[in-house]
Write an enzyme that holds these catalytic residues in place. Structure first.
Site: not given
Ligand code: PGA
Length: 255
Positions: A9-11, A94, A96, A166, A172, A212, A233-234
C-alpha cells in the site's frame, strides 16, 4: 491451502517516474501468481501505467473508490473506471480513510458491494485503536466491523474477499503486533465469518496482517496458522524489500 498474498500500500507516495522504476525492477522477479499474489496499490493517476507494465505475475490495486456508480462527486474515483483500467484489487476501509475521510462501517459495506459489481477484489481493512486494545475490546470491536462490512454479501463473494487486520496502533509506528496477537485477532475474524456463512467460506477467505510489516518480521508473522499474508505500507516502497516479502510468502508455501 490458501494462496498467500503480499499487498503493498504505497499510500500518497511516489511520482510517476518512481512508480515506473519500481515496477520495472519487480515485475519480472515476483513469484508465479499461481503460488503467491503479489499486489501493489498505487495512487490513481499511475494505475494505467502500472497495469500496462505489470507483467505476468504482479497485480495492481487502487487504494480507495466511491460507492456510487457515477455522479457529482468531485475528486472521487469510480469502480467502473478501475474495471476499465484492468485494475484487479481495491483497498476498502483503510483506517486512514476511516479516520481522515469519515468512512463509516456503512460506506465501507457499500463500497465492498460496489467493488464486486465491477469485478474488483476488495481488500477490506479492519482494526482497533490502542485505546480499544488496552480496554480488552479488540475482538468485540473487530467483530462488529466485520459483520457490518459483510452485510448482504453472498457466499461466493466472501470466498473471494481479502481481509486485512491492521491494528491502528501498529500502522507506520514501527510497533508490530506480536505474531501471536495478530494470529489471535485473525482467528477471531475467521470464526466470525464461520458463524455467518456456509462451511468452506471462511476457510477460503484470505486474512492478511498489516502494521509495520518488514523483511525482519515477515517470517514470524507468516509462520502463524491463520495469517495468509500482509498488507504493507512503508516497506513496500522499496523494491528490494517488497521482493523479500513476496519471497517470504513463497517460502511459507514451500514449508
Ligand atoms: P505500515 O502501513 O506497513 O507502514 O505500517 C500498513 C498500512 O497502513 O497498510
Amino acid at each position: 491451502m490458501r494462496k498467500p498474498m503480499i499487498a503493498g500500500n504505497w499510500k500518497m507516495h511516489k511520482t510517476r517516474d518512481e512508480a515506473l522504476q519500481f515496477i520495472y525492477s519487480v515485475n519480472v522477479k515476483v513469484p508465479n501468481k499461481e503460488y503467491v499474489d503479489s499486489v501493489v496499490c498505487a495512487q490513481a493517476p499511475v494505475l494505467r501505467d502500472l497495469v500496462k507494465r505489470q507483467g505476468e505475475h504482479l497485480r495492481i490495486g487502487a487504494q480507495n473508490m466511491h460507492q456510487e456508480t457515477e455522479g457529482a462527486y468531485t475528486g472521487e474515483l469510480s469502480a467502473a473506471l478501475l474495471e476499465d483500467l484492468n485494475v484487479d484489487y481495491v483497498i476498502i476501509g483503510h483506517s486512514e480513510r476511516r479516520e481522515y475521510f469519515n468512512e463509516t462501517d456503512e460506506t465501507v459495506n457499500q463500497k465492498v458491494h460496489q467493488a464486486f459489481r465491477y469485478e474488483l477484489t476488495p481488500i477490506l481493512c479492519v482494526g482497533e485503536s490502542l485505546e480499544i486494545r488496552e480496554k480488552g475490546d479488540t475482538n468485540l470491536f473487530v467483530t462488529k466491523q466485520i459483520k457490518e462490512a459483510l452485510k448482504g454479501l453472498k457466499d461466493e463473494q466472501v470466498k473471494e474477499l481479502v481481509v486485512a487486520y491492521e491494528p491502528i496502533w501498529a500502522i507506520g509506528t514501527g510497533k508490530t503486533a506480536t505474531p501471536e496477537e495478530a494470529n489471535e485477532a485473525i482467528k477471531n475474524i475467521r470464526e466470525v465469518i464461520t458463524t455467518l456463512y456456509d462451511a468452506g467460506v471462511s476457510d477460503n477467505v484470505r486474512i492478511l496482517y498489516g502494521g509495520s510489516v518488514k523483511p525482519a518480521n515477515i517470517d514470524d508473522l507468516l509462520a502463524q496458522s491463520d495469517i495468509d499474508g500482509a498488507l504493507v505500507g512503508g516497506a513496500s516502497l522499496n523494491a528490494k524489500d517488497f521482493l523479500t516479502l513476496v519471497d517470504a510468502a513463497l517460502n511459507k508455501l514451500q514449508k
